[in-house]
Design a protein around this motif. Structure first.
Motif, PDB file in Angstrom:
ATOM      1  N   ARG A  78      -3.330  20.932  -8.504  1.00 38.44           N
ATOM      2  CA  ARG A  78      -4.755  20.840  -8.984  1.00 38.44           C
ATOM      3  C   ARG A  78      -5.343  20.020  -8.299  1.00 38.44           C
ATOM      4  NH1 ARG A  78      -1.209  17.380 -14.253  1.00 38.44           N
ATOM      5  NH2 ARG A  78      -0.230  17.254 -12.907  1.00 38.44           N
ATOM      6  N   PRO A  79      -6.816  20.315  -8.084  1.00 40.38           N
ATOM      7  CA  PRO A  79      -7.853  20.054  -7.751  1.00 40.38           C
ATOM      8  C   PRO A  79      -7.030  18.145  -7.748  1.00 40.38           C
ATOM      9  CG  PRO A  79      -8.439  21.948  -8.764  1.00 40.38           C
ATOM     10  CD  PRO A  79      -7.280  21.315  -8.821  1.00 40.38           C
ATOM     11  N   GLY A  80      -7.764  17.466  -6.281  1.00 40.91           N
ATOM     12  CA  GLY A  80      -7.830  15.525  -6.943  1.00 40.91           C
ATOM     13  C   GLY A  80      -6.622  15.791  -6.637  1.00 40.91           C
ATOM     14  N   ARG A  81      -5.231  16.053  -6.451  1.00 40.04           N
ATOM     15  CA  ARG A  81      -4.060  15.313  -6.279  1.00 40.04           C
ATOM     16  C   ARG A  81      -3.842  15.985  -5.111  1.00 40.04           C
ATOM     17  NH1 ARG A  81      -2.277  13.423 -11.875  1.00 40.04           N
ATOM     18  NH2 ARG A  81      -0.081  14.173 -11.319  1.00 40.04           N
ATOM     19  N   ALA A 103      12.452  12.395  -5.436  1.00 42.70           N
ATOM     20  CA  ALA A 103      12.418  12.024  -6.727  1.00 42.70           C
ATOM     21  C   ALA A 103      12.161  10.650  -7.407  1.00 42.70           C
ATOM     22  CB  ALA A 103      13.935  12.072  -7.785  1.00 42.70           C
ATOM     23  N   SER A 104      11.946   9.683  -6.573  1.00 44.94           N
ATOM     24  CA  SER A 104      11.049   8.031  -6.991  1.00 44.94           C
ATOM     25  C   SER A 104       9.830   8.520  -7.019  1.00 44.94           C
ATOM     26  CB  SER A 104      12.277   7.242  -5.859  1.00 44.94           C
ATOM     27  OG  SER A 104      14.121   7.777  -6.019  1.00 44.94           O
ATOM     28  N   LEU A 105       9.873   9.214  -5.443  1.00 43.78           N
ATOM     29  CA  LEU A 105       8.330   9.009  -5.336  1.00 43.78           C
ATOM     30  C   LEU A 105       7.625   9.464  -6.260  1.00 43.78           C
ATOM     31  CD1 LEU A 105       5.292   8.459  -3.134  1.00 43.78           C
ATOM     32  CD2 LEU A 105       6.041  11.155  -2.705  1.00 43.78           C
ATOM     33  N   ALA A 106       8.470  10.786  -6.694  1.00 42.94           N
ATOM     34  CA  ALA A 106       7.534  11.529  -8.013  1.00 42.94           C
ATOM     35  C   ALA A 106       7.573  10.421  -9.300  1.00 42.94           C
ATOM     36  CB  ALA A 106       8.097  12.824  -8.699  1.00 42.94           C
ATOM     37  N   GLY A 107       8.187   9.439  -8.986  1.00 43.05           N
ATOM     38  CA  GLY A 107       8.057   9.196 -10.379  1.00 43.05           C
ATOM     39  C   GLY A 107       7.263   7.522 -10.543  1.00 43.05           C
ATOM     40  N   SER A 108       7.206   6.953  -9.365  1.00 44.87           N
ATOM     41  CA  SER A 108       6.417   6.093  -9.085  1.00 44.87           C
ATOM     42  C   SER A 108       5.090   6.305  -9.157  1.00 44.87           C
ATOM     43  CB  SER A 108       6.732   5.110  -7.687  1.00 44.87           C
ATOM     44  OG  SER A 108       6.707   6.102  -7.011  1.00 44.87           O
ATOM     45  N   ARG A 109       4.392   7.250  -8.820  1.00 46.24           N
ATOM     46  CA  ARG A 109       2.848   8.081  -8.855  1.00 46.24           C
ATOM     47  C   ARG A 109       2.707   9.013  -9.635  1.00 46.24           C
ATOM     48  NH1 ARG A 109       2.070   6.424  -2.121  1.00 46.24           N
ATOM     49  NH2 ARG A 109       2.757   4.892  -2.767  1.00 46.24           N
ATOM     50  N   PRO A 110       2.661   9.223 -10.736  1.00 46.41           N
ATOM     51  CA  PRO A 110       2.975   9.821 -11.528  1.00 46.41           C
ATOM     52  C   PRO A 110       1.550  10.747 -11.928  1.00 46.41           C
ATOM     53  CG  PRO A 110       3.156   8.209 -12.887  1.00 46.41           C
ATOM     54  CD  PRO A 110       3.718   8.336 -12.053  1.00 46.41           C
ATOM     55  N   ASP A 111       0.193   9.374 -11.729  1.00 44.92           N
ATOM     56  CA  ASP A 111      -0.571  10.013 -12.428  1.00 44.92           C
ATOM     57  C   ASP A 111      -1.944  10.138 -10.819  1.00 44.92           C
ATOM     58  OD1 ASP A 111      -0.697   7.426 -11.261  1.00 44.92           O
ATOM     59  OD2 ASP A 111      -2.175   6.375 -11.848  1.00 44.92           O
ATOM     60  N   ARG A 112      -0.729  10.305  -9.742  1.00 42.32           N
ATOM     61  CA  ARG A 112      -1.771  10.126  -8.089  1.00 42.32           C
ATOM     62  C   ARG A 112      -1.279  11.688  -7.612  1.00 42.32           C
ATOM     63  NH1 ARG A 112      -2.847   5.527  -5.679  1.00 42.32           N
ATOM     64  NH2 ARG A 112      -0.765   4.865  -5.466  1.00 42.32           N
ATOM     65  N   LEU A 113      -0.214  12.499  -7.896  1.00 38.04           N
ATOM     66  CA  LEU A 113       1.201  12.765  -6.787  1.00 38.04           C
ATOM     67  C   LEU A 113       1.460  13.897  -7.439  1.00 38.04           C
ATOM     68  CD1 LEU A 113       2.127  13.204  -3.522  1.00 38.04           C
ATOM     69  CD2 LEU A 113       3.686  11.333  -4.505  1.00 38.04           C
ATOM     70  N   ASP A 114       2.038  15.240  -7.028  1.00 35.55           N
ATOM     71  CA  ASP A 114       3.018  16.201  -7.755  1.00 35.55           C
ATOM     72  C   ASP A 114       3.890  16.042  -6.730  1.00 35.55           C
ATOM     73  OD1 ASP A 114       1.428  16.484 -10.416  1.00 35.55           O
ATOM     74  OD2 ASP A 114      -0.167  17.414  -9.030  1.00 35.55           O
ATOM     75  N   VAL A 115       5.253  17.012  -6.476  1.00 33.79           N
ATOM     76  CA  VAL A 115       6.114  16.805  -5.735  1.00 33.79           C
ATOM     77  C   VAL A 115       6.952  17.776  -6.450  1.00 33.79           C
ATOM     78  CG1 VAL A 115       7.942  16.183  -4.869  1.00 33.79           C
ATOM     79  CG2 VAL A 115       6.533  14.650  -5.303  1.00 33.79           C
ATOM     80  N   ASN A 173      -6.381  21.471  -2.638  1.00 30.47           N
ATOM     81  CA  ASN A 173      -5.506  22.214  -2.131  1.00 30.47           C
ATOM     82  C   ASN A 173      -5.770  23.123  -0.770  1.00 30.47           C
ATOM     83  OD1 ASN A 173      -6.075  21.500  -4.381  1.00 30.47           O
ATOM     84  ND2 ASN A 173      -6.437  23.631  -5.630  1.00 30.47           N
ATOM     85  N   HIS A 174      -6.045  22.491  -0.035  1.00 28.28           N
ATOM     86  CA  HIS A 174      -5.776  22.794   1.527  1.00 28.28           C
ATOM     87  C   HIS A 174      -4.020  22.490   1.967  1.00 28.28           C
ATOM     88  CE1 HIS A 174     -10.258  23.636   1.577  1.00 28.28           C
ATOM     89  NE2 HIS A 174      -9.384  25.119   1.813  1.00 28.28           N
ATOM     90  N   VAL A 175      -3.428  23.640   2.753  1.00 27.90           N
ATOM     91  CA  VAL A 175      -1.890  22.421   3.018  1.00 27.90           C
ATOM     92  C   VAL A 175      -2.768  21.599   4.746  1.00 27.90           C
ATOM     93  CG1 VAL A 175       0.087  23.429   4.602  1.00 27.90           C
ATOM     94  CG2 VAL A 175      -0.152  24.784   2.311  1.00 27.90           C
ATOM     95  N   LEU A 193      -0.467   7.701   4.719  1.00 34.72           N
ATOM     96  CA  LEU A 193      -0.619   9.483   5.257  1.00 34.72           C
ATOM     97  C   LEU A 193      -0.872   9.822   4.195  1.00 34.72           C
ATOM     98  CD1 LEU A 193       0.140  11.622   7.095  1.00 34.72           C
ATOM     99  CD2 LEU A 193       1.500  11.643   5.790  1.00 34.72           C
ATOM    100  N   LEU A 194      -0.035   8.817   2.489  1.00 29.76           N
ATOM    101  CA  LEU A 194      -0.803   9.820   0.945  1.00 29.76           C
ATOM    102  C   LEU A 194      -1.540   9.452   0.990  1.00 29.76           C
ATOM    103  CD1 LEU A 194       2.776   9.519  -0.744  1.00 29.76           C
ATOM    104  CD2 LEU A 194       1.705  11.884   0.086  1.00 29.76           C
ATOM    105  N   GLN A 195      -1.888   8.357   0.995  1.00 32.43           N
ATOM    106  CA  GLN A 195      -3.485   7.108   1.010  1.00 32.43           C
ATOM    107  C   GLN A 195      -4.931   7.858   2.594  1.00 32.43           C
ATOM    108  OE1 GLN A 195      -4.294   5.965  -1.511  1.00 32.43           O
ATOM    109  NE2 GLN A 195      -6.283   4.939  -0.635  1.00 32.43           N
ATOM    110  N   PHE A 196      -4.286   8.079   3.278  1.00 23.39           N
ATOM    111  CA  PHE A 196      -5.241   8.891   4.161  1.00 23.39           C
ATOM    112  C   PHE A 196      -5.511  10.264   3.513  1.00 23.39           C
ATOM    113  CE2 PHE A 196      -6.147  12.545   7.329  1.00 23.39           C
ATOM    114  CZ  PHE A 196      -6.800  11.999   8.216  1.00 23.39           C
ATOM    115  N   TYR A 197      -4.346  10.861   3.149  1.00 25.78           N
ATOM    116  CA  TYR A 197      -5.406  12.816   2.503  1.00 25.78           C
ATOM    117  C   TYR A 197      -5.533  12.292   0.799  1.00 25.78           C
ATOM    118  CZ  TYR A 197      -3.172  14.834   6.358  1.00 25.78           C
ATOM    119  OH  TYR A 197      -2.959  15.235   7.714  1.00 25.78           O
TER     120      TYR A 197
END
Length: 201
Positions: A78-81, A103-115, A173-175, A193-197
């Protein structure tokens, strides 16, 4: 990740994927981030492994998979995530540590991150569900490569250099890169790292 109905003609050809195959840049270059290089991601390590940037950056392909109930899905970034695409196996001891953290990461940031976690060693849904049943992975979207789509993509875009391995797909959307093993994504280094990207959008 965006789930779409079963699509026709959306799987990229093997030749197209190979043309987009990334050349891997060695991870030690990431050490430049310690000197404040704003163009290079901060160091993120897991045991003897660290986040490795790949270039050229390939666009994440659509992945035709099945969920754990046998339903066909087509996944796209999803663009922007930020999207983390994790490859794991039921025989992998480190995966038992890695999946609950994701799973913990996905639950803590559902609005900004997809796992997304993709099982690579079996298509037996009962075996996969039994494996996951002993882990705390309620917030984790797990899938099965029932049609060989990720196997094809792993020949180029998502090279399986170890197990488990997690690829980071940026907001455009780039690896961007990958890390093997069971890193602590909930640590300050993981957050940096996540904030950087996230800021590269």
């Amino acid at each position: 990740m965006r789930e779409k109905p079963r699509a026709q003609g959306t799987t990229l050809s093997r030749r197209a994927l190979l043309m987009a195959a990334p050349a891997i840049l060695l991870a030690p270059r990431a050490g430049r981030a310690q000197g404040g290089d704003p163009a290079w991601p901060p160091v993120f390590e897991a045991g003897r492994s660290q986040f490795t940037v790949v270039r050229p950056r390939a666009t994440m392909p659509q992945l035709r998979l099945q969920d754990l109930h046998g339903k066909d899905v087509v996944l796209t970034a999803r663009p922007g995530r930020i999207t983390l695409v994790n490859f794991w196996a039921t025989w992998c001891a480190a995966c038992r540590l890695d999946l609950p953290v994701l799973a913990s990461l996905a639950g803590s940031r559902p609005d900004r991150l997809d796992v997304v976690a993709i099982c690579t060693d079996t298509k037996d849904l009962r075996k996969i569900r039994a494996f996951l049943g002993g882990l705390a992975v309620q917030n984790l979207a797990c899938y099965v490569d029932a049609y060989g789509t990720t196997a094809e993509a792993s020949a180029s875009v998502f090279t399986l250099v170890g197990m488990p391995v997690t690829y980071l797909v940026g907001a455009s959307n780039h690896v961007e890169g990958y890390i093997t093993g069971a890193p602590d994504w909930l640590s300050p280094a993981g957050a940096r790292l996540l904030q950087f990207y996230r800021e590269q959008a």
